[in-house]
Design a protein around this motif. Structure first.
Motif, PDB file in Angstrom:
ATOM      1  N   ASN A  88     -10.131 -16.943   0.916  1.00 49.29           N
ATOM      2  CA  ASN A  88     -10.492 -15.919   0.124  1.00 49.29           C
ATOM      3  C   ASN A  88      -9.439 -15.538  -0.678  1.00 49.29           C
ATOM      4  O   ASN A  88      -8.163 -15.375  -0.171  1.00 49.29           O
ATOM      5  N   VAL A  89      -9.357 -14.673  -1.888  1.00 45.31           N
ATOM      6  CA  VAL A  89      -7.655 -14.917  -1.974  1.00 45.31           C
ATOM      7  C   VAL A  89      -7.279 -13.304  -2.545  1.00 45.31           C
ATOM      8  O   VAL A  89      -8.131 -12.883  -3.304  1.00 45.31           O
ATOM      9  N   PHE A  90      -6.611 -12.839  -2.420  1.00 39.81           N
ATOM     10  CA  PHE A  90      -6.207 -11.205  -2.002  1.00 39.81           C
ATOM     11  C   PHE A  90      -4.955 -10.965  -2.299  1.00 39.81           C
ATOM     12  O   PHE A  90      -4.457 -11.477  -1.782  1.00 39.81           O
ATOM     13  N   ASN A  91      -4.240  -9.659  -3.714  1.00 42.05           N
ATOM     14  CA  ASN A  91      -3.680  -9.849  -4.667  1.00 42.05           C
ATOM     15  C   ASN A  91      -2.793  -8.322  -4.401  1.00 42.05           C
ATOM     16  O   ASN A  91      -3.895  -7.247  -3.447  1.00 42.05           O
ATOM     17  N   GLY A 117      -9.886 -10.232  -4.813  1.00 39.62           N
ATOM     18  CA  GLY A 117      -9.511  -8.938  -5.122  1.00 39.62           C
ATOM     19  C   GLY A 117      -8.630  -8.995  -5.159  1.00 39.62           C
ATOM     20  O   GLY A 117      -7.111  -9.085  -4.796  1.00 39.62           O
ATOM     21  N   ASN A 118      -8.229  -7.137  -4.476  1.00 35.05           N
ATOM     22  CA  ASN A 118      -6.887  -6.815  -4.001  1.00 35.05           C
ATOM     23  C   ASN A 118      -6.705  -6.784  -3.079  1.00 35.05           C
ATOM     24  O   ASN A 118      -8.111  -6.686  -1.593  1.00 35.05           O
ATOM     25  N   ALA A 119      -5.610  -6.356  -2.473  1.00 38.43           N
ATOM     26  CA  ALA A 119      -5.805  -7.039  -0.263  1.00 38.43           C
ATOM     27  C   ALA A 119      -6.574  -5.533   0.053  1.00 38.43           C
ATOM     28  O   ALA A 119      -6.235  -4.685  -0.626  1.00 38.43           O
ATOM     29  N   PRO A 120      -6.443  -5.580   1.227  1.00 42.74           N
ATOM     30  CA  PRO A 120      -7.157  -4.401   2.474  1.00 42.74           C
ATOM     31  C   PRO A 120      -5.922  -3.676   2.245  1.00 42.74           C
ATOM     32  O   PRO A 120      -5.020  -4.013   2.086  1.00 42.74           O
ATOM     33  N   LYS A 121      -6.074  -2.413   2.547  1.00 32.21           N
ATOM     34  CA  LYS A 121      -5.021  -1.298   2.672  1.00 32.21           C
ATOM     35  C   LYS A 121      -4.064  -1.947   3.526  1.00 32.21           C
ATOM     36  O   LYS A 121      -2.998  -1.566   2.976  1.00 32.21           O
ATOM     37  N   GLU A 122      -4.682  -2.645   4.971  1.00 30.94           N
ATOM     38  CA  GLU A 122      -3.288  -2.313   5.878  1.00 30.94           C
ATOM     39  C   GLU A 122      -2.229  -3.828   5.195  1.00 30.94           C
ATOM     40  O   GLU A 122      -1.272  -3.775   5.461  1.00 30.94           O
ATOM     41  N   TYR A 123      -2.922  -4.231   3.987  1.00 29.83           N
ATOM     42  CA  TYR A 123      -1.942  -5.447   3.224  1.00 29.83           C
ATOM     43  C   TYR A 123      -1.179  -5.734   1.715  1.00 29.83           C
ATOM     44  O   TYR A 123      -0.426  -5.577   1.731  1.00 29.83           O
ATOM     45  N   ASP A 124      -2.308  -4.039   1.329  1.00 29.78           N
ATOM     46  CA  ASP A 124      -1.562  -4.039   0.177  1.00 29.78           C
ATOM     47  C   ASP A 124      -0.288  -2.960  -0.222  1.00 29.78           C
ATOM     48  O   ASP A 124       0.061  -2.035   0.238  1.00 29.78           O
ATOM     49  N   VAL A 167     -10.723 -17.749   5.587  1.00 30.35           N
ATOM     50  CA  VAL A 167      -9.762 -17.582   5.525  1.00 30.35           C
ATOM     51  C   VAL A 167      -9.071 -17.046   4.416  1.00 30.35           C
ATOM     52  O   VAL A 167      -9.861 -17.120   3.350  1.00 30.35           O
ATOM     53  N   ASP A 168      -8.037 -16.568   4.560  1.00 34.64           N
ATOM     54  CA  ASP A 168      -7.549 -15.275   3.932  1.00 34.64           C
ATOM     55  C   ASP A 168      -6.644 -16.149   3.522  1.00 34.64           C
ATOM     56  O   ASP A 168      -4.929 -16.580   4.029  1.00 34.64           O
ATOM     57  N   LEU A 169      -5.983 -16.392   1.815  1.00 39.45           N
ATOM     58  CA  LEU A 169      -4.949 -15.755   1.265  1.00 39.45           C
ATOM     59  C   LEU A 169      -4.530 -14.633   0.963  1.00 39.45           C
ATOM     60  O   LEU A 169      -5.347 -14.188   0.001  1.00 39.45           O
ATOM     61  N   VAL A 170      -3.608 -14.348   1.233  1.00 37.41           N
ATOM     62  CA  VAL A 170      -3.162 -12.589   0.851  1.00 37.41           C
ATOM     63  C   VAL A 170      -1.469 -13.274   0.028  1.00 37.41           C
ATOM     64  O   VAL A 170      -0.620 -13.151   0.259  1.00 37.41           O
ATOM     65  N   ILE A 171      -1.422 -12.619  -1.242  1.00 41.24           N
ATOM     66  CA  ILE A 171      -0.286 -12.627  -1.952  1.00 41.24           C
ATOM     67  C   ILE A 171       0.397 -11.557  -2.270  1.00 41.24           C
ATOM     68  O   ILE A 171       0.432 -10.565  -2.177  1.00 41.24           O
TER      69      ILE A 171
END
Length: 204
Positions: A88-91, A117-124, A167-171
């Motif tokens: 899952n790729v999140f920005n 899509g966009n990252a959840p609040k805890e990472y945004d 797994v997630d990749l949070v940019i």
């Protein structure tokens, strides 16, 4: 001549010198040394003709060869291939389009893509580094390690409560691009085929 002793006849008593004990000791020591050398030489000849010398040399050679011998060091768990990993790729940055662009590149490299899509609040807007790789505890040394070859500087985190294998990749803010494909392929090859670990030979 007068006195108690008289010389008669044509034989005369001979006066002998007293032997010196030091000379006898020297002769005894010299004889022992000669006998020792003869015995040692005989032993050496016997060893040569019976082959004992060869065995001794072989034993010495074996000891000299005792050192570290490379042996494979297998991983604790088999690593999955990219096609077996769902990412899952999140920005988490303010730059638009990064999640989709990164997801498309990962797909070209064989990974399966999940949510984008966009990252959840805890990472945004809270990830200062290049990114965060997040997954279940079981993915720590498996899927996250494989995904980590694509973004070497990313932080890895696990969530014991997380379900599923994705797994997630949070940019993050420092993200520029994924590792160059040749470099990522090289890192992945080194991960799946680690260098053998040196181990001592048995019997050393």
């Amino acid at each position: 001549m007068g006195g108690q002793y008289r010389i008669t006849g044509d034989k005369y008593p001979r006066m002998r010198r007293r032997r010196r004990p030091g000379r006898i000791v020297v002769l005894v020591v010299a004889s022992a040394a000669v006998l020792g050398l003869i015995g040692w030489g005989t032993t050496q000849l016997i060893d040569v003709f019976t082959g004992d010398g060869g065995r001794k040399a072989s034993a010495v050679g074996t000891k000299a060869d005792c050192g570290s011998k490379a042996s494979p060091s297998p991983s604790a768990r088999p690593l999955p291939e990219p096609r077996g990993i769902t990412v899952n790729v999140f920005n988490a940055t303010t730059r638009s389009g990064l999640a989709k662009k990164t997801a498309d590149e990962l797909k070209k490299r064989g990974f399966r893509i999940g949510d984008v899509g966009n990252a959840p609040k805890e990472y945004d807007k809270k990830v200062k580094g290049t990114g965060v790789l997040l997954g279940p505890t079981a993915a720590r040394d498996t899927a996250l390690s494989v995904l980590g070859t694509q973004l070497p500087g990313a932080e890895r985190r696990t969530d014991p409560a997380r379900k599923g294998a994705a797994v997630d990749l949070v940019i993050g803010n420092a993200f520029k691009e994924l590792a160059k494909k040749p470099d990522a392929d090289k890192a992945l090859a080194a991960l799946t085929r680690p260098e053998p670990a040196p181990t001592a030979k048995k019997g050393c």
